[in-house]
Design an enzyme around this catalytic site. Structure first.
Site, mmCIF file in Angstrom:
data_model
loop_
_atom_site.group_PDB
_atom_site.id
_atom_site.type_symbol
_atom_site.label_atom_id
_atom_site.label_comp_id
_atom_site.label_asym_id
_atom_site.label_seq_id
_atom_site.Cartn_x
_atom_site.Cartn_y
_atom_site.Cartn_z
ATOM 1 C CG ASP A 31 -4.073 -2.117 9.420
ATOM 2 O OD1 ASP A 31 -2.997 -2.306 9.865
ATOM 3 O OD2 ASP A 31 -4.444 -1.503 8.398
ATOM 4 N N GLY B 73 -10.492 3.818 4.289
ATOM 5 C CA GLY B 73 -10.146 3.636 2.984
ATOM 6 C C GLY B 73 -8.859 2.448 2.639
ATOM 7 C CE LYS C 87 -1.904 1.868 3.757
ATOM 8 N NZ LYS C 87 -2.418 1.983 4.996
HETATM 9 C C1 R5P Z 1 -1.343 2.750 8.622
HETATM 10 O O1 R5P Z 1 -0.437 2.020 8.078
HETATM 11 C C2 R5P Z 1 -2.370 1.917 9.522
HETATM 12 O O2 R5P Z 1 -1.726 0.729 9.788
HETATM 13 C C3 R5P Z 1 -3.594 1.739 8.856
HETATM 14 O O3 R5P Z 1 -3.651 0.921 7.709
HETATM 15 C C4 R5P Z 1 -4.094 3.044 8.438
HETATM 16 O O4 R5P Z 1 -4.011 3.808 9.817
HETATM 17 C C5 R5P Z 1 -5.589 2.759 8.340
HETATM 18 O O5 R5P Z 1 -6.312 4.296 7.916
HETATM 19 P P1 R5P Z 1 -7.442 4.373 6.979
HETATM 20 O O6 R5P Z 1 -8.615 3.428 7.763
HETATM 21 O O7 R5P Z 1 -7.722 5.999 7.102
HETATM 22 O O8 R5P Z 1 -7.089 3.860 5.594
#
Ligand code: R5P
Length: 290
Positions: A216, A223, A189
């Site tokens: 995660d 997103g 990503k």
């Molecule tokens: C960032 O690398 C974190 O591990 C999460 O993937 C991120 O904070 C998720 O953010 P969002 O839900 O806004 O995509």
């Protein structure tokens, strides 16, 4: 040991105290009409070991101020030790200066905590555990990933595959997969620092007809999860579950994730909300017992 459940972790604090059979000292709190913060510690702390539990989810700045006010007050009440438990630690993604002139937000919070007389800091799935290395006090980051694995092991998932939406979360997916005795993979990503837009590199997967669990540390705007769900659904995945330790679920995050094809969103009570089905109370209590 006395447990003080902070304003943001009231139920979690009570659960931890029950598991430890420890007394609770209550905190009263309110906002003044102009928005300023009021806190009061309602008990005797002299020569006692104190554990303050205060998560710092949205509104982060208000919850951090409550934490700072409480820590200073607790210190002045003469305890023998202060352990600070911050189940969700805000600003942990702001650990470096991506552009010149940016505030090193996490570093500033670290300095304040150190100056307020905390002896030990405990966090859960902090975004980048290496940020704790800069503290001069004892720190420990625990993970809720085994709890997430255990939660889903009762679901009878069909040929489960655990997915990390980016490489930074691969160790989290690995831990969950060990509990589920399943395979795990990660996506790649990229996030545009100015717009926040996420791009996910296409990865061919063996997911046809299988149940997927995407894990995660944080779900914020949703997103990342939405992109990861779409990638698995487009390749024929059956059910797709998403789980994170900290479900901030900002704005339309839930709708975004469900309309991308998720069957369910699961989080923990580091952030108490409608999806926080897993409690980290035992994780915290077991650590404090040692
Ligand atoms: C960032 O690398 C974190 O591990 C999460 O993937 C991120 O904070 C998720 O953010 P969002 O839900 O806004 O995509």
């Amino acid at each position: 040991m006395i447990i003080i459940p902070g304003p943001t972790s009231q139920i979690l604090g009570i659960k931890v105290a029950r598991l430890l059979n420890s007394p609770i000292v209550k905190v009263s709190f309110k906002d003044f009409p102009d928005g300023e913060t009021y806190v009061r510690v309602e008990g005797e702390l002299k020569n006692k070991e104190i554990v303050l539990i205060q998560s710092t989810y949205y509104p982060q700045d208000k919850h951090l101020i409550q934490m700072f006010f409480l820590l200073d007050t607790i210190k002045e009440m003469g305890p023998s030790k202060i352990t600070l438990v911050v189940p969700y630690f805000a600003y942990a993604r702001q650990d470096k200066r991506f552009k010149e002139g940016e505030a090193l937000s996490f570093n500033i919070i670290r300095k304040i905590i150190e100056n307020l007389g905390v002896d030990e800091l405990l966090t859960i799935d902090i975004h980048a555990p290496h940020v704790l290395e800069n503290f001069s006090i004892k720190t420990r980051d625990l993970t809720a990933m085994r709890l997430i694995g255990e939660y889903f092991s009762s679901r009878e998932l069909h040929e489960p595959l655990v997915i990390a939406p980016d490489d930074g979360a691969i160790h989290r997916a690995k831990t969950v997969s060990e509990v589920l005795k399943s395979e795990y993979v990660s996506f790649d990503k990229f996030r545009d620092r100015d717009t926040g837009q996420i791009t996910m590199e296409f990865k061919e997967l063996n997911v046809m007809g299988r149940d997927i669990l995407i894990v995660d540390d944080i779900i914020s705007t949703g997103g990342t999860m939405a992109k990861a769900i779409k990638m698995t659904k487009d390749q024929g995945a059956n059910k797709v579950f998403v789980a994170a330790t900290h479900t901030l679920l900002i704005g339309e995050a839930r709708t975004k994730i469900m309309s991308a094809g998720a069957d369910e969103i699961i989080g923990t009570d580091t952030i108490p909300n409608e999806v926080s089905k897993i409690s980290v109370a035992k994780l915290i209590a077991d650590y404090l017992k040692k």
